[in-house]
Design a protein around this motif. Structure first.
Motif, PDB file in Angstrom:
ATOM      1  N   LYS A  57     -12.552 -16.212  -4.633  1.00 39.06           N
ATOM      2  CA  LYS A  57     -11.148 -15.948  -4.347  1.00 39.06           C
ATOM      3  C   LYS A  57     -10.737 -16.424  -2.956  1.00 39.06           C
ATOM      4  O   LYS A  57      -9.684 -17.054  -2.794  1.00 39.06           O
ATOM      5  N   PRO A  58     -11.523 -16.137  -1.894  1.00 39.82           N
ATOM      6  CA  PRO A  58     -11.144 -16.651  -0.569  1.00 39.82           C
ATOM      7  C   PRO A  58     -11.026 -18.165  -0.534  1.00 39.82           C
ATOM      8  O   PRO A  58     -10.171 -18.706   0.169  1.00 39.82           O
ATOM      9  N   LEU A  59     -11.864 -18.855  -1.326  1.00 38.82           N
ATOM     10  CA  LEU A  59     -11.831 -20.319  -1.302  1.00 38.82           C
ATOM     11  C   LEU A  59     -10.556 -20.864  -1.936  1.00 38.82           C
ATOM     12  O   LEU A  59      -9.854 -21.685  -1.338  1.00 38.82           O
ATOM     13  N   TRP A  60     -10.224 -20.434  -3.152  1.00 40.48           N
ATOM     14  CA  TRP A  60      -9.098 -21.063  -3.818  1.00 40.48           C
ATOM     15  C   TRP A  60      -7.769 -20.630  -3.208  1.00 40.48           C
ATOM     16  O   TRP A  60      -6.817 -21.415  -3.157  1.00 40.48           O
ATOM     17  N   VAL A  61      -7.694 -19.393  -2.687  1.00 39.24           N
ATOM     18  CA  VAL A  61      -6.467 -18.983  -1.996  1.00 39.24           C
ATOM     19  C   VAL A  61      -6.305 -19.771  -0.692  1.00 39.24           C
ATOM     20  O   VAL A  61      -5.214 -20.232  -0.355  1.00 39.24           O
ATOM     21  N   SER A  62      -7.416 -19.947   0.020  1.00 36.69           N
ATOM     22  CA  SER A  62      -7.365 -20.712   1.273  1.00 36.69           C
ATOM     23  C   SER A  62      -7.032 -22.171   1.005  1.00 36.69           C
ATOM     24  O   SER A  62      -6.270 -22.800   1.759  1.00 36.69           O
ATOM     25  N   ARG A 115     -12.791 -19.424  21.651  1.00 37.71           N
ATOM     26  CA  ARG A 115     -13.355 -18.231  22.273  1.00 37.71           C
ATOM     27  C   ARG A 115     -13.867 -17.246  21.226  1.00 37.71           C
ATOM     28  O   ARG A 115     -14.585 -16.309  21.555  1.00 37.71           O
ATOM     29  N   LEU A 116     -13.485 -17.453  19.966  1.00 38.68           N
ATOM     30  CA  LEU A 116     -13.944 -16.584  18.887  1.00 38.68           C
ATOM     31  C   LEU A 116     -15.283 -17.068  18.363  1.00 38.68           C
ATOM     32  O   LEU A 116     -15.582 -18.254  18.389  1.00 38.68           O
ATOM     33  N   THR A 117     -16.089 -16.154  17.880  1.00 41.55           N
ATOM     34  CA  THR A 117     -17.369 -16.514  17.276  1.00 41.55           C
ATOM     35  C   THR A 117     -17.344 -16.373  15.761  1.00 41.55           C
ATOM     36  O   THR A 117     -18.180 -16.951  15.068  1.00 41.55           O
ATOM     37  N   GLU A 118     -16.415 -15.590  15.238  1.00 40.38           N
ATOM     38  CA  GLU A 118     -16.251 -15.468  13.791  1.00 40.38           C
ATOM     39  C   GLU A 118     -14.834 -15.035  13.478  1.00 40.38           C
ATOM     40  O   GLU A 118     -14.114 -14.529  14.345  1.00 40.38           O
ATOM     41  N   ILE A 119     -14.418 -15.260  12.246  1.00 38.49           N
ATOM     42  CA  ILE A 119     -13.099 -14.850  11.773  1.00 38.49           C
ATOM     43  C   ILE A 119     -13.292 -13.842  10.658  1.00 38.49           C
ATOM     44  O   ILE A 119     -13.976 -14.130   9.665  1.00 38.49           O
ATOM     45  N   LYS A 120     -12.711 -12.677  10.823  1.00 40.02           N
ATOM     46  CA  LYS A 120     -12.915 -11.610   9.858  1.00 40.02           C
ATOM     47  C   LYS A 120     -11.801 -11.532   8.814  1.00 40.02           C
ATOM     48  O   LYS A 120     -12.052 -11.197   7.664  1.00 40.02           O
ATOM     49  N   ARG A 121     -10.571 -11.827   9.229  1.00 37.95           N
ATOM     50  CA  ARG A 121      -9.440 -11.700   8.310  1.00 37.95           C
ATOM     51  C   ARG A 121      -8.807 -13.081   8.134  1.00 37.95           C
ATOM     52  O   ARG A 121      -8.004 -13.516   8.944  1.00 37.95           O
ATOM     53  N   TYR A 122      -9.191 -13.730   7.056  1.00 40.70           N
ATOM     54  CA  TYR A 122      -8.666 -15.062   6.793  1.00 40.70           C
ATOM     55  C   TYR A 122      -7.144 -15.033   6.629  1.00 40.70           C
ATOM     56  O   TYR A 122      -6.440 -15.938   7.083  1.00 40.70           O
ATOM     57  N   SER A 123      -6.650 -14.000   5.966  1.00 37.72           N
ATOM     58  CA  SER A 123      -5.223 -13.910   5.656  1.00 37.72           C
ATOM     59  C   SER A 123      -4.376 -13.885   6.914  1.00 37.72           C
ATOM     60  O   SER A 123      -3.302 -14.488   6.967  1.00 37.72           O
ATOM     61  N   VAL A 234       1.905 -10.331   3.985  1.00 32.77           N
ATOM     62  CA  VAL A 234       2.254  -9.042   3.375  1.00 32.77           C
ATOM     63  C   VAL A 234       1.257  -8.661   2.283  1.00 32.77           C
ATOM     64  O   VAL A 234       0.843  -7.502   2.180  1.00 32.77           O
ATOM     65  N   PHE A 235       0.851  -9.638   1.474  1.00 30.19           N
ATOM     66  CA  PHE A 235      -0.042  -9.358   0.347  1.00 30.19           C
ATOM     67  C   PHE A 235      -1.460  -9.858   0.612  1.00 30.19           C
ATOM     68  O   PHE A 235      -2.149 -10.315  -0.294  1.00 30.19           O
ATOM     69  N   GLN A 236      -1.882  -9.771   1.873  1.00 23.84           N
ATOM     70  CA  GLN A 236      -3.173 -10.333   2.241  1.00 23.84           C
ATOM     71  C   GLN A 236      -4.335  -9.682   1.497  1.00 23.84           C
ATOM     72  O   GLN A 236      -5.266 -10.370   1.073  1.00 23.84           O
TER      73      GLN A 236
END
Length: 265
Positions: A57-62, A115-123, A234-236
């Motif tokens: 799901k994260p892949l196709w939405v992204s 400056r970030l090392t990871e991303i937690k919330r793609y939305s 809104v619908f993340q």
């Protein structure tokens, strides 16, 4: 001019791919002679890659959000010169300033993301990126003759920030969420889709500008784009689901630095 240059490079790429296909055939024959398993065909690999995308799901939405942002940019990218000529007929240099400011916005946000090392919330990142791009485009479409120069430059800066966010964050998502050994293939699929957009979108944008006018097109494209970005914000949770750490960790260093190291497959 840029379209003609891209068309030339596209033809060169096609020629290279045709040569690569013959090389693949030679390798396939060599594998068969050695008794190895026959390599996967192109179309089978293509279907397999699409399955990999839609199973995550994260892949196709992204993918969807990134392609929307890219399409919006390319629809109006070649029309910036038309817009600036309409707004500032006595200042032809404004177009160059605008392009520079867009680049400045992208570079500035890249320094922050590093400056970030990871991303937690793609939305949060992708939704904001698409929202910013749409807002900047819509703001340009709402401007009037003899408007203040700083206003269009500010809109360009916003577009640049959104562009920088979505390009880096999508690359991160692709490396983290792709199945093992599929990062390069999925990246190639994305590049092929954006290549199609690069051919179709500028021509379509020019045709629409002739029909409806440059300001109307900027307003419509901007409104649709920032509306989609707002939906993503809104619908993340419904779109991307609850965030989770990727299967691969970036390790030490900034986000961009680790992306340039390549996937750990």
């Amino acid at each position: 001019m840029s379209f003609a240059i891209y068309a030339v490079f596209l033809l060169i790429s096609v020629g290279i791919l045709l040569l690569v296909r013959h090389i693949d055939r030679e390798d396939s024959n060599r594998f068969l002679e050695n008794g190895d398993v026959e390599p996967e065909t192109y179309w089978k690999s293509w279907r397999s890659n699409w399955r990999s995308i839609f199973q995550s799901k994260p892949l196709w939405v992204s993918f969807t959000f990134s392609l929307i942002a890219f399409l919006a940019i390319q629809l109006i990218d070649a029309q910036f010169v038309v817009l600036t000529r309409e707004l500032f007929p006595l200042h032809p240099s404004i177009f160059g300033w605008l392009i520079s400011v867009v680049g400045l916005g992208a570079v500035t946000i890249l320094l922050f993301l590093n400056r970030l090392t990871e991303i937690k919330r793609y939305s949060l990142f992708l939704g904001s990126a698409v929202f910013l791009i749409g807002s900047g485009i819509f703001a340009m479409g709402m401007m009037w003759m003899d408007t203040e120069i700083w206003m269009i430059l500010l809109a360009g800066l916003i577009i640049g920030v959104g562009t920088g966010i979505f390009s880096v964050v999508f690359s991160y998502i692709l490396q983290v969420e792709s199945p093992e050994g599929k990062v390069g293939q999925l990246s190639g699929m994305y590049e092929s889709l954006t290549g199609i957009i690069l051919i179709v979108a500028p021509v379509t944008g020019g045709f629409l500008v002739q029909l409806f006018g440059v300001f109307t097109i900027f307003q419509v494209v901007g409104a649709v784009t920032f509306g989609i970005g707002l939906i993503g914000l809104v619908f993340q949770k419904w779109l991307w689901g609850s965030w989770r750490r990727g299967r691969r960790k970036n390790g030490k260093g900034g986000l961009i630095k680790n992306l340039t190291k390549g996937p750990s497959c």
